[in-house]
Design a protein around this motif. Structure first.
Motif, PDB file in Angstrom:
ATOM      1  N   ASP A  58       0.821  -1.209   0.000  1.00  0.00           N
ATOM      2  CA  ASP A  58       0.000   0.000   0.000  1.00  0.00           C
ATOM      3  C   ASP A  58       0.854   1.259   0.000  1.00  0.00           C
ATOM      4  OD1 ASP A  58      -2.722   1.463   0.795  1.00  0.00           O
ATOM      5  OD2 ASP A  58      -1.133   2.208   2.111  1.00  0.00           O
ATOM      6  N   HIS A  59       1.809   1.329   0.901  1.00  0.00           N
ATOM      7  CA  HIS A  59       2.577   2.568   1.088  1.00  0.00           C
ATOM      8  C   HIS A  59       3.489   2.864  -0.101  1.00  0.00           C
ATOM      9  CE1 HIS A  59       0.784   2.729   4.864  1.00  0.00           C
ATOM     10  NE2 HIS A  59       1.826   2.838   5.669  1.00  0.00           N
ATOM     11  N   VAL A  60       4.030   1.832  -0.733  1.00  0.00           N
ATOM     12  CA  VAL A  60       4.878   2.075  -1.909  1.00  0.00           C
ATOM     13  C   VAL A  60       4.040   2.672  -3.036  1.00  0.00           C
ATOM     14  CG1 VAL A  60       6.160   0.931  -3.766  1.00  0.00           C
ATOM     15  CG2 VAL A  60       6.681   0.404  -1.387  1.00  0.00           C
ATOM     16  N   ARG A  61       2.846   2.100  -3.259  1.00  0.00           N
ATOM     17  CA  ARG A  61       1.989   2.645  -4.318  1.00  0.00           C
ATOM     18  C   ARG A  61       1.586   4.079  -4.006  1.00  0.00           C
ATOM     19  NH1 ARG A  61      -3.961   1.171  -6.662  1.00  0.00           N
ATOM     20  NH2 ARG A  61      -4.568   1.290  -4.475  1.00  0.00           N
ATOM     21  N   SER A  62       1.200   4.344  -2.762  1.00  0.00           N
ATOM     22  CA  SER A  62       0.806   5.702  -2.379  1.00  0.00           C
ATOM     23  C   SER A  62       1.966   6.674  -2.554  1.00  0.00           C
ATOM     24  CB  SER A  62       0.331   5.712  -0.921  1.00  0.00           C
ATOM     25  OG  SER A  62      -0.795   4.886  -0.753  1.00  0.00           O
ATOM     26  N   SER A  63       3.157   6.257  -2.140  1.00  0.00           N
ATOM     27  CA  SER A  63       4.334   7.124  -2.273  1.00  0.00           C
ATOM     28  C   SER A  63       4.646   7.402  -3.738  1.00  0.00           C
ATOM     29  CB  SER A  63       5.543   6.464  -1.599  1.00  0.00           C
ATOM     30  OG  SER A  63       5.313   6.262  -0.229  1.00  0.00           O
ATOM     31  N   LEU A  64       4.539   6.371  -4.556  1.00  0.00           N
ATOM     32  CA  LEU A  64       4.776   6.539  -5.993  1.00  0.00           C
ATOM     33  C   LEU A  64       3.827   7.576  -6.580  1.00  0.00           C
ATOM     34  CD1 LEU A  64       6.112   5.368  -8.690  1.00  0.00           C
ATOM     35  CD2 LEU A  64       4.037   3.986  -8.846  1.00  0.00           C
ATOM     36  N   MET A  65       2.546   7.483  -6.218  1.00  0.00           N
ATOM     37  CA  MET A  65       1.563   8.395  -6.787  1.00  0.00           C
ATOM     38  C   MET A  65       1.743   9.815  -6.262  1.00  0.00           C
ATOM     39  SD  MET A  65       0.262   6.391  -8.869  1.00  0.00           S
ATOM     40  CE  MET A  65      -0.846   7.610  -9.562  1.00  0.00           C
ATOM     41  N   LEU A  66       2.106   9.964  -4.994  1.00  0.00           N
ATOM     42  CA  LEU A  66       2.371  11.299  -4.464  1.00  0.00           C
ATOM     43  C   LEU A  66       3.586  11.922  -5.140  1.00  0.00           C
ATOM     44  CD1 LEU A  66       1.709  10.744  -0.654  1.00  0.00           C
ATOM     45  CD2 LEU A  66       0.442  12.280  -2.164  1.00  0.00           C
ATOM     46  N   LEU A  67       4.637  11.139  -5.306  1.00  0.00           N
ATOM     47  CA  LEU A  67       5.823  11.642  -6.000  1.00  0.00           C
ATOM     48  C   LEU A  67       5.484  12.037  -7.434  1.00  0.00           C
ATOM     49  CD1 LEU A  67       8.356   9.007  -4.666  1.00  0.00           C
ATOM     50  CD2 LEU A  67       8.605  11.467  -4.360  1.00  0.00           C
TER      51      LEU A  67
END
Length: 884
Positions: free
Chosen positions: A282-291
């Motif tokens: 979850d957190h990797v996908r969220s971080s990717l999208m925020l970046l």
């Protein structure tokens, strides 16, 4: 059915039914009161509440959302995630309940072969608001059995913003996952078995006097009723893909699988590891999208949320036994899974990956140092029989080592301990108070956004300032302390709303214009110009002459000299951006800017300092563009056409369907920009890069003076060089060598002086030892040395005096003025310590008198304070403590 296919079927269906397809807004919320787009409705709020007229009657979208208020639940349930996608269809005064219900039912239950989602009607349940007989009847009308329609109260089936304004009942659609997941009986019985997939909000009432979610007064029906629906894409995906939860869907599972490979542990083997795998996915996908939306890791605001997600990921990998860098593997897996739906994650991979990998590298170093300190704190707390880690220790970890408090809390909990959060929060508040003590707000706060609604409903404020420096208009509104007023008298500071204005409102990095607003019998000095709502301009002014009232004619007048210099700075910003990309490559993209008269500040994506030669090259390219007198042209066109033409859409900026594109020298510099600019590049005059620094692991900042300010700076440097050549009797070209020679001589002299002072102090050791006096059972030397070069020198003398005092109980307390700060060192021998004299405790006594702090071991300790004049009293306090 793949997640991207579900989204496309949704959009195709509603486009076929005459909805305008609206692209997802950024995860960075346009609402200043919230950090992120937390729900599908956020971009449409101005249309739903009537603040801004909707540009279409009906619309549909797939909106990216981030919600972190339940971050601790991520991985523990089937439905909690930080990044999610909300499918929505919207009606702004067009169709209402019947249309919303029929559209939802048709899309859900139509066969996949005909473009539907293929749900079996027998698996779908519905809830309606308890008094909404109309919705109940419509659901019955499409054939849903009465027993699969349940009535809920306002807590579950009534929507509002929590503020006075539009509201209404809602109807939720649930999917029955089957007896394996819980009891039968619909969502009223078991909301694990019956999963909500779609919520239809019928926005039909205006409410006021809102006391809670369920307590409010209904004013009446809205003149225009709206539809706001939201269907969770991830929830539909895990149902259609036949998996247990959102973490196992096609857009998320690849990251989980890569974490499994890296850790060597099996998913499904135990609950704790499974939660960690899901958190990572979850957190990797969220971080990717925020970046991908331009957010970068930092210690504040959005950047802090991103940093927390990334660090929780790293922490989870460590708990799975992996303590090396994993982001290159995990983020690549997420990129590949998300690129079909969001090509930007591939297009901007260089920038995204550089930021992510640098953050992981930094935090792995932080973990190495902070974990050791935290482990010691845990051990010390347990040895003392305590159950809570002290707040000051948690604060030290946060403040000195960058160890986030949430991570300290997690590690403490794993060790069976708590953290004194109240003490930590107090220290944080004190730190913030100190940081803000000298800060002054540059501008007054604007009123609550709701106050501006009636003004925005009259239409957009017309900005004439691209071509005119003066514009005739009329006063549409006056606001004092956030409230509408009819008049404002001399000396008052108010907000003024005009129908038209020549004054530029701060946006896109360009600060607001200076100027005045004048009318019959009044003059207003413009202090600030802002856009509290899209399309509405508010002028904060001080009434300097007369009195201004509603409806009066008013002429906005721009300070021409200030505007000219601001135009120069804004165009120079574009030139510097183009020069950076020309020198460093396309990945050196803008990450923020500020330009005002004579000055520009420009942040860009880059991870290392620029060499002096690179800075000179960038400066030369930008100034060559000035010299070439390039044409500056602007065009208004669609966002898609502008992007097709190669215009740069900058992160952090919000763009509508039509945009303004600024060209300097044709495609050499082509950006979307609403700012004011010069007509040709030669008008910029001169660009002087005066600074380059770091603003984060992956961002750098350049600062430049522009136009007349650049000339003045260079003229001042020329005068300084002339003064140095005269004073040092050295030609200009030999100045660097001459200054280096003088610096070396000065350092050598300082070294000799320090050695002399140290010898002088050492020579005093015998006399200091002979001056020992009785203090209780101890022999005490408590003397001030006057001034000393360093605290180390004081410490050395104290230890030498202690050694000369023999084996009887002896305490040495020496004070000195070190660079204007009072320093005290206490040393004790073994006999003194046995008799109860502890150096650390004695230093704290003295440091308290000196207005500071200190501590150390029992045998030697050091402290100090700011009050050098209190040194005699501090030494006396030590003597009294020993004699007691």
């Amino acid at each position: 059915m793949k997640t991207a296919e579900i989204a496309q079927r949704y959009l195709d269906y509603f486009e076929k039914n005459d909805h305008t397809i609206v692209p997802s807004a950024s995860l960075v919320s346009p609402d200043p009161s919230i950090l992120f787009t937390i729900a599908g409705m956020v971009p449409f709020i101005p249309y739903l509440n009537g603040t801004v007229p909707a540009p279409y009657a009906r619309a549909a979208d797939v909106q990216k959302c981030i919600r972190t208020n339940d971050i601790e639940e991520v991985g523990k349930t089937a439905r909690h995630g930080t990044f999610f996608q909300m499918l929505g269809n919207w009606s702004f005064g067009d169709y209402f309940k019947q249309g919303a219900i029929e559209y939802a039912w048709e899309l859900l239950t139509s066969p996949e072969a005909s473009g539907g989602l293929g749900f079996d009607e027998r698996d779908l349940w519905v809830t309606v608001y308890e008094d909404d007989d109309e919705a109940f009847g419509l659901w019955r009308g499409i054939g849903l059995p009465e027993e699969r329609i349940q009535r809920f109260g306002a807590a579950d089936n009534y929507w509002s913003t929590g503020q006075p304004g539009p509201a209404g009942p809602c109807s939720e659609i649930y999917f029955d996952r089957g007896p394996k997941y819980g009891r039968d009986g619909g969502p009223a019985v078991d909301d694990d078995r019956f999963t909500e997939i779609w919520n239809l909000v019928f926005m039909q009432y205006e409410i006021t006097n809102v006391r809670s979610k369920t307590e409010f007064d209904v004013v009446g029906e809205l003149p225009k009723k709206n539809i706001d629906t939201g269907m969770g894409l991830e929830r539909v995906a895990f149902i259609k893909q036949g998996v247990e939860n959102m973490y196992e869907t096609d857009q998320v599972r690849p990251v989980l699988d890569r974490a499994v490979d890296l850790s060597g542990r099996r998913y499904g083997a135990n609950h704790e590891d499974d939660v960690r795998f899901r958190v990572i996915a979850d957190h990797v996908r969220s971080s990717l999208m925020l970046l991908s939306d331009g957010v970068t890791p930092s210690n504040e605001g959005r950047g802090y949320i991103l940093r927390r997600l990334m660090r929780r990921t790293i922490r989870s990998m460590r708990l799975l036994g992996v303590d090396v860098a994993t982001f290159p593997e995990l983020f690549s897996a997420s990129r590949d899974a998300m690129s079909t739906a969001y090509p930007v994650v591939t297009e901007d991979w260089d920038r995204i990956s550089r930021s992510a990998f640098a953050e992981e590298e930094t935090f792995l170093r932080t973990l190495a140092s902070g974990s050791t300190i935290l482990d010691l704190a845990v051990e010390k707390t347990k040895d003392a029989g305590g159950t809570s880690i002290a707040g000051d220790e948690a604060f030290l970890l946060h403040d000195t080592y960058g160890f986030p408090i949430d991570l300290t809390l997690e590690i403490a909990e794993e060790a069976g301990l708590s953290v004194d959060r109240a003490a930590f929060d107090t220290l944080m508040q004190e730190q913030r108070a100190r940081a803000k003590a000298d800060a002054k707000s540059r501008k007054r706060a604007l009123a609550d956004p709701g106050v501006y609604r009636e003004f925005r409903a009259l239409g957009e404020t017309v900005f004439t300032g691209y071509t005119d420096l003066e514009t005739e208009s009329s006063v549409l509104g006056l606001l004092a302390d956030g409230r509408a007023v009819d008049r404002a008298a001399q000396g008052e500071i108010v907000e003024v709303i005009l129908a038209e204005t020549a004054l530029y409102a701060e946006s896109g990095g360009q600060v607001a214009d200076k100027g005045v607003i004048v009318g019959p019998g009044f003059e207003l000095e413009v202090l600030d110009v802002q856009k509290p709502l899209p399309g509405l301009v508010s002028h904060t002014v001080e009434v300097t002459v007369g009195e201004v009232g509603l409806g009066q004619p008013a002429r906005s007048v721009v300070d021409a000299a200030n505007r000219r210099a601001a135009r120069q700075a804004h165009s120079a910003t574009h030139l510097v951006h183009a020069a950076l990309r020309d020198t460093l490559g396309r990945t050196a993209t803008q990450a923020g800017s500020l330009n005002r008269a004579g000055y520009l500040r420009f942040d860009f994506a880059w991870s290392q300092a620029l060499s002096e030669s690179t800075r000179s090259e960038i400066e030369e390219i930008a100034n060559n563009a000035v010299r070439e007198n390039l044409e500056v042209s602007t065009r208004v066109l669609s966002l898609d056409d502008a992007k097709a033409a190669g215009a740069m859409a900058l992160f952090g900026e919000k763009y509508g369907e039509t945009v303004r594109m600024v060209d300097i020298g044709g495609p050499w510099s082509r950006e979307l920009c609403a700012g004011t600019h010069v007509a040709t590049s030669a008008e910029v005059g001169l660009i002087n890069l005066v600074g380059e620094s770091s603003v984060g692991a992956t961002n750098r900042r350049v600062e430049a003076l522009v136009g007349l300010e650049a000339f003045r700076s260079l003229a001042a440097e020329r005068a300084l060089v002339s003064q140095l050549t005269t004073s040092l009797k050295t030609p200009r070209e030999q100045l660097p060598a001459r200054i280096a020679e003088l610096t070396a001589s000065l350092k050598a002299a300082e070294k000799k002086i320090a050695a002399f002072e140290a010898r002088a102090l050492a020579d005093r050791v015998p006399a200091l030892a002979d001056a020992a006096k009785a203090a209780g059972p101890h022999r005490l030397v408590a003397e001030s040395l006057g001034s000393a070069a360093s605290a180390d020198d004081v410490r050395t003398v104290a230890l030498q005096v202690r050694d000369r005092l023999g084996s009887d109980p002896a305490v040495v307390a020496l004070g000195a003025d070190v660079g204007g700060r009072a320093i005290v060192v206490v040393a004790t021998n073994e006999a003194a310590r046995s008799a109860g004299a502890k150096a650390g405790a004695l230093v704290k006594i003295a440091a308290g008198v000196l207005g500071g702090g200190g501590g150390g071991r029992d045998d030697v300790a050091q402290g100090g304070g700011t009050d050098v004049s209190a040194m005699p009293a501090a030494l006396t306090a030590i003597s009294e403590a020993l004699a007691a």
